[in-house]
Design a protein around this motif. Structure first.
Motif, PDB file in Angstrom:
ATOM      1  N   ILE A  55       0.830  -1.207   0.000  1.00  0.00           N
ATOM      2  CA  ILE A  55       0.000   0.000   0.000  1.00  0.00           C
ATOM      3  C   ILE A  55       0.862   1.254   0.000  1.00  0.00           C
ATOM      4  O   ILE A  55       0.408   2.321  -0.379  1.00  0.00           O
ATOM      5  CB  ILE A  55      -0.994  -0.026   1.185  1.00  0.00           C
ATOM      6  CG1 ILE A  55      -2.129   0.983   0.990  1.00  0.00           C
ATOM      7  CG2 ILE A  55      -0.330   0.280   2.487  1.00  0.00           C
ATOM      8  CD1 ILE A  55      -3.348   0.401   0.414  1.00  0.00           C
ATOM      9  N   ASP A  56       2.135   1.106   0.401  1.00  0.00           N
ATOM     10  CA  ASP A  56       3.033   2.249   0.473  1.00  0.00           C
ATOM     11  C   ASP A  56       3.175   2.963  -0.860  1.00  0.00           C
ATOM     12  O   ASP A  56       3.224   4.185  -0.903  1.00  0.00           O
ATOM     13  CB  ASP A  56       4.419   1.829   0.966  1.00  0.00           C
ATOM     14  CG  ASP A  56       4.408   1.406   2.424  1.00  0.00           C
ATOM     15  OD1 ASP A  56       3.405   1.691   3.109  1.00  0.00           O
ATOM     16  OD2 ASP A  56       5.386   0.783   2.863  1.00  0.00           O
ATOM     17  N   LYS A  57       3.247   2.241  -1.960  1.00  0.00           N
ATOM     18  CA  LYS A  57       3.425   2.901  -3.255  1.00  0.00           C
ATOM     19  C   LYS A  57       2.181   3.689  -3.647  1.00  0.00           C
ATOM     20  O   LYS A  57       2.284   4.714  -4.304  1.00  0.00           O
ATOM     21  CB  LYS A  57       3.849   1.919  -4.343  1.00  0.00           C
ATOM     22  CG  LYS A  57       2.821   0.954  -4.836  1.00  0.00           C
ATOM     23  CD  LYS A  57       3.424   0.089  -5.955  1.00  0.00           C
ATOM     24  CE  LYS A  57       2.406  -0.849  -6.546  1.00  0.00           C
ATOM     25  NZ  LYS A  57       2.959  -1.638  -7.644  1.00  0.00           N
ATOM     26  N   TYR A  58       1.004   3.241  -3.217  1.00  0.00           N
ATOM     27  CA  TYR A  58      -0.219   3.998  -3.496  1.00  0.00           C
ATOM     28  C   TYR A  58      -0.213   5.317  -2.722  1.00  0.00           C
ATOM     29  O   TYR A  58      -0.508   6.370  -3.269  1.00  0.00           O
ATOM     30  CB  TYR A  58      -1.462   3.189  -3.114  1.00  0.00           C
ATOM     31  CG  TYR A  58      -1.654   1.937  -3.937  1.00  0.00           C
ATOM     32  CD1 TYR A  58      -2.105   2.010  -5.247  1.00  0.00           C
ATOM     33  CD2 TYR A  58      -1.378   0.687  -3.390  1.00  0.00           C
ATOM     34  CE1 TYR A  58      -2.282   0.865  -6.006  1.00  0.00           C
ATOM     35  CE2 TYR A  58      -1.553  -0.466  -4.139  1.00  0.00           C
ATOM     36  CZ  TYR A  58      -2.000  -0.371  -5.447  1.00  0.00           C
ATOM     37  OH  TYR A  58      -2.176  -1.503  -6.190  1.00  0.00           O
ATOM     38  N   ILE A  59       0.124   5.216  -1.453  1.00  0.00           N
ATOM     39  CA  ILE A  59       0.173   6.418  -0.612  1.00  0.00           C
ATOM     40  C   ILE A  59       1.257   7.360  -1.102  1.00  0.00           C
ATOM     41  O   ILE A  59       1.051   8.570  -1.204  1.00  0.00           O
ATOM     42  CB  ILE A  59       0.381   6.035   0.868  1.00  0.00           C
ATOM     43  CG1 ILE A  59      -0.855   5.284   1.377  1.00  0.00           C
ATOM     44  CG2 ILE A  59       0.656   7.261   1.719  1.00  0.00           C
ATOM     45  CD1 ILE A  59      -0.688   4.663   2.747  1.00  0.00           C
ATOM     46  N   ASP A  60       2.422   6.805  -1.415  1.00  0.00           N
ATOM     47  CA  ASP A  60       3.532   7.623  -1.883  1.00  0.00           C
ATOM     48  C   ASP A  60       3.174   8.367  -3.178  1.00  0.00           C
ATOM     49  O   ASP A  60       3.540   9.529  -3.355  1.00  0.00           O
ATOM     50  CB  ASP A  60       4.773   6.757  -2.091  1.00  0.00           C
ATOM     51  CG  ASP A  60       6.032   7.575  -2.259  1.00  0.00           C
ATOM     52  OD1 ASP A  60       6.217   8.542  -1.488  1.00  0.00           O
ATOM     53  OD2 ASP A  60       6.826   7.250  -3.167  1.00  0.00           O
ATOM     54  N   ALA A  61       2.453   7.709  -4.058  1.00  0.00           N
ATOM     55  CA  ALA A  61       2.067   8.334  -5.328  1.00  0.00           C
ATOM     56  C   ALA A  61       0.971   9.368  -5.145  1.00  0.00           C
ATOM     57  O   ALA A  61       0.829  10.271  -5.971  1.00  0.00           O
ATOM     58  CB  ALA A  61       1.609   7.267  -6.317  1.00  0.00           C
TER      59      ALA A  61
ATOM     60  N   LYS B 255      -2.278   9.361 -12.642  1.00  0.00           N
ATOM     61  CA  LYS B 255      -1.320   9.321 -13.752  1.00  0.00           C
ATOM     62  C   LYS B 255       0.104   9.181 -13.214  1.00  0.00           C
ATOM     63  O   LYS B 255       0.916   8.437 -13.772  1.00  0.00           O
ATOM     64  CB  LYS B 255      -1.454  10.563 -14.622  1.00  0.00           C
ATOM     65  CG  LYS B 255      -0.622  10.485 -15.892  1.00  0.00           C
ATOM     66  CD  LYS B 255      -0.965  11.634 -16.807  1.00  0.00           C
ATOM     67  CE  LYS B 255      -0.218  11.623 -18.107  1.00  0.00           C
ATOM     68  NZ  LYS B 255       1.048  10.990 -18.181  1.00  0.00           N
ATOM     69  N   ASN B 256       0.401   9.853 -12.124  1.00  0.00           N
ATOM     70  CA  ASN B 256       1.711   9.740 -11.479  1.00  0.00           C
ATOM     71  C   ASN B 256       1.958   8.290 -11.042  1.00  0.00           C
ATOM     72  O   ASN B 256       3.053   7.757 -11.258  1.00  0.00           O
ATOM     73  CB  ASN B 256       1.781  10.680 -10.272  1.00  0.00           C
ATOM     74  CG  ASN B 256       3.084  10.561  -9.516  1.00  0.00           C
ATOM     75  OD1 ASN B 256       4.165  10.646 -10.079  1.00  0.00           O
ATOM     76  ND2 ASN B 256       2.964  10.364  -8.217  1.00  0.00           N
ATOM     77  N   PHE B 257       0.956   7.668 -10.446  1.00  0.00           N
ATOM     78  CA  PHE B 257       1.105   6.275 -10.036  1.00  0.00           C
ATOM     79  C   PHE B 257       1.385   5.384 -11.245  1.00  0.00           C
ATOM     80  O   PHE B 257       2.313   4.584 -11.232  1.00  0.00           O
ATOM     81  CB  PHE B 257      -0.157   5.795  -9.309  1.00  0.00           C
ATOM     82  CG  PHE B 257      -0.120   4.331  -8.985  1.00  0.00           C
ATOM     83  CD1 PHE B 257       0.569   3.871  -7.874  1.00  0.00           C
ATOM     84  CD2 PHE B 257      -0.754   3.407  -9.797  1.00  0.00           C
ATOM     85  CE1 PHE B 257       0.625   2.515  -7.584  1.00  0.00           C
ATOM     86  CE2 PHE B 257      -0.709   2.052  -9.516  1.00  0.00           C
ATOM     87  CZ  PHE B 257      -0.018   1.609  -8.401  1.00  0.00           C
ATOM     88  N   ARG B 258       0.575   5.546 -12.275  1.00  0.00           N
ATOM     89  CA  ARG B 258       0.716   4.694 -13.463  1.00  0.00           C
ATOM     90  C   ARG B 258       2.085   4.875 -14.107  1.00  0.00           C
ATOM     91  O   ARG B 258       2.777   3.916 -14.417  1.00  0.00           O
ATOM     92  CB  ARG B 258      -0.379   5.033 -14.482  1.00  0.00           C
ATOM     93  CG  ARG B 258      -0.351   4.134 -15.721  1.00  0.00           C
ATOM     94  CD  ARG B 258      -1.276   4.614 -16.798  1.00  0.00           C
ATOM     95  NE  ARG B 258      -0.705   5.822 -17.407  1.00  0.00           N
ATOM     96  CZ  ARG B 258      -1.346   6.575 -18.292  1.00  0.00           C
ATOM     97  NH1 ARG B 258      -2.574   6.281 -18.654  1.00  0.00           N
ATOM     98  NH2 ARG B 258      -0.773   7.641 -18.793  1.00  0.00           N
TER      99      ARG B 258
ATOM    100  N   PHE C  61      -8.738   7.482  -4.240  1.00  0.00           N
ATOM    101  CA  PHE C  61      -9.309   7.526  -2.884  1.00  0.00           C
ATOM    102  C   PHE C  61      -8.387   8.278  -1.934  1.00  0.00           C
ATOM    103  O   PHE C  61      -8.839   9.129  -1.166  1.00  0.00           O
ATOM    104  CB  PHE C  61      -9.569   6.109  -2.367  1.00  0.00           C
ATOM    105  CG  PHE C  61      -9.896   6.052  -0.902  1.00  0.00           C
ATOM    106  CD1 PHE C  61     -11.158   6.377  -0.454  1.00  0.00           C
ATOM    107  CD2 PHE C  61      -8.921   5.701   0.032  1.00  0.00           C
ATOM    108  CE1 PHE C  61     -11.462   6.355   0.904  1.00  0.00           C
ATOM    109  CE2 PHE C  61      -9.209   5.663   1.381  1.00  0.00           C
ATOM    110  CZ  PHE C  61     -10.484   5.994   1.826  1.00  0.00           C
ATOM    111  N   PHE C  62      -7.105   7.951  -1.968  1.00  0.00           N
ATOM    112  CA  PHE C  62      -6.157   8.633  -1.084  1.00  0.00           C
ATOM    113  C   PHE C  62      -6.088  10.128  -1.400  1.00  0.00           C
ATOM    114  O   PHE C  62      -6.054  10.954  -0.491  1.00  0.00           O
ATOM    115  CB  PHE C  62      -4.759   8.005  -1.166  1.00  0.00           C
ATOM    116  CG  PHE C  62      -4.653   6.668  -0.506  1.00  0.00           C
ATOM    117  CD1 PHE C  62      -5.080   6.474   0.800  1.00  0.00           C
ATOM    118  CD2 PHE C  62      -4.117   5.587  -1.181  1.00  0.00           C
ATOM    119  CE1 PHE C  62      -4.986   5.234   1.420  1.00  0.00           C
ATOM    120  CE2 PHE C  62      -4.022   4.336  -0.580  1.00  0.00           C
ATOM    121  CZ  PHE C  62      -4.455   4.167   0.720  1.00  0.00           C
TER     122      PHE C  62
END
Length: 171
Positions: free
Chosen positions: A2-8, A55-58, A76-77
């Motif tokens: 989940i860290d990469k989702y939050i970080d992004a 888009k940043n996450f992707r 969501f975040f």
């Protein structure tokens, strides 16, 4: 995981929430009604920041791939952070400027009273009076919760659309 989702997502949620707070204070300093303007501003920036966060996450965290669910998670975040930060700033700001809350109540009561006959026709006198009383007793907490909900609900809607648009998987 989940860290990469939050970080992004976190930086876009924090910036979006801070911009809502800046909008509140800017409108206040310009003599405009800041609560309603912050809501409108939130409707405008939330989809932008959800889009940029997803888009940043992707592009930067997931090898240019993204499923619908991943985009929904990032979105969501982002919109939750925007809503929480904005609501906290609105709450604190209203505690610091009680005149804004008094004016906000007065404007809403005036709008309600201006459509009294329509309200009574559609509902009844009791519903009108209950609504009027709840507006007259509105607190800084109530306004902040309203701000929060009016960012969360549209945020979900925007995120669904953006998730469909940005979904990208390798075949």
């Amino acid at each position: 995981m989940i860290d990469k989702y939050i970080d992004a997502a976190y930086k876009f949620g924090v910036i979006g929430g801070a911009l809502c707070g800046i909008a509140f204070w800017l409108m206040y300093l310009l003599g405009a009604e800041p609560v309603g303007m912050t809501l409108v501003f939130g409707y405008l920036i939330t989809p932008i920041f959800v889009f940029i966060g997803a888009k940043n996450f992707r592009d930067n965290y997931n090898n240019r791939e993204m499923t619908f669910g991943q985009s929904m998670t990032v979105g969501f975040f982002v919109y939750t952070l925007i809503a929480v930060i904005s609501a906290i700033i609105v709450y604190i700001s209203l505690l610091m400027t009680p005149d804004v809350l008094i004016d906000y109540r007065a404007v809403n009561l005036q709008l309600l009273d201006g459509k009294k006959s329509e309200w009574i026709d559609q509902l009844n006198v009791e519903a009108f009076e209950t609504t009027r009383l709840s507006i007259a007793q509105m607190s800084a907490y109530n306004v902040a919760m309203n701000d929060f909900l009016r960012k969360i609900i549209p945020g979900l809607f925007y995120t669904i659309i953006i998730s469909i648009i940005l979904k990208q998987t390798k075949e």
